[in-house]
Design an enzyme around this catalytic site. Sequence first.
Site, PDB file in Angstrom:
ATOM      1  N   TYR A  56       0.739  -1.052  -0.069  1.00  0.00           N
ATOM      2  CA  TYR A  56       0.016  -0.203  -0.036  1.00  0.00           C
ATOM      3  C   TYR A  56       0.796   1.264   0.198  1.00  0.00           C
ATOM      4  CZ  TYR A  56      -3.773  -3.231   1.334  1.00  0.00           C
ATOM      5  OH  TYR A  56      -4.535  -4.356   1.590  1.00  0.00           O
ATOM      6  N   HIS A 123      -0.255 -12.134   0.689  1.00  0.00           N
ATOM      7  CA  HIS A 123      -1.005 -10.979   0.052  1.00  0.00           C
ATOM      8  C   HIS A 123      -1.557 -11.348  -1.541  1.00  0.00           C
ATOM      9  CE1 HIS A 123      -1.701  -6.448  -0.523  1.00  0.00           C
ATOM     10  NE2 HIS A 123      -2.750  -7.273  -0.693  1.00  0.00           N
TER      11      HIS A 123
END
Length: 315
Positions: A56, A123
């Site tokens: 992110y 992820h």
Amino acid sequence: MRYTEIGNTGLKISNLAFGASSLGSVFHETKEAECIKAVETAIEGGINFIDVSPYYGHYKAETVLGKALKIIPRDKYYLSTKVGRYGKDGVNTWDYSGKRATESVYESLERLNIDYIDIINVHDIEFQAALPGGLQKVVDETLPALVELKKKGIVGHVGITDLQLENLKWVIDHSEEGTVESILNFCHYCLNDDKLTDYLDYFESKGIGVINASPLSMGLLTKRGVPDWHPAPKPLVEACAKAAQYCYEQGYPIEKLAIQYSVSNPRIAGTLFSSANPENVKRNIDWANEEPDWELVKKVQEIVGDQQRVSWANS
């Protein structure tokens, strides 16, 4: 705020949880001081679970969150972060090797200013599905590396995340029982898509905790409408826009209904939303503590109609 254990982890988390992607200026440029205040507001409002990732903002979200966590007692929150997706200078990268996963955890600890990660996730495993070794590499290499860190006490629990529920099930089915302790899935328990419910029996049978994310379906369920980059097909976008307009006419923002609906299922431990705006955080907490208008939920789902459960590829 309801608190529910994530599977058999012993971690009881708030039904509304804080996703820190916004802190990485993923959606628009953010101010660091406001981001830190947003995290504080979440904790003060009863939220006790924070999720982030090195991906992110290409490490920015973890770095900003780390500054916020410096001033928040460690016993006030559980934290999860991830391995596998990264990036630098605007270029996305993927590396699901055991070596990189191990390095990544230690790097995250430093950025986050903590010495222990409650849940470490692999992820968006579907990206490894397209790389050499496929999902089997997650089973054979990524997860064992994280289990080793668990044995050392560096991380508490191990999980996997993905948009595609089928991928989550495949990895669990091919891993040693007990390896995967939680899953994080997004956009599949919201007003326009409840596919996650098809898998709850399966996850529960394995003792695996369920975390939901993106109650607004990445912007589909907003009066403002979707951002340009949203991958949803046009008919779904149009159906959700009609539903949003209907809610607006009833004086009941679709954002409010979406938050309330997404946190309403007691079989889902928590639902992650992301905002770097402290006022939005407070508002979402207030909404989450109220029961949704179930008649309006039914009407919205009727408006979405045959676009219910229509999904897209991850990006």
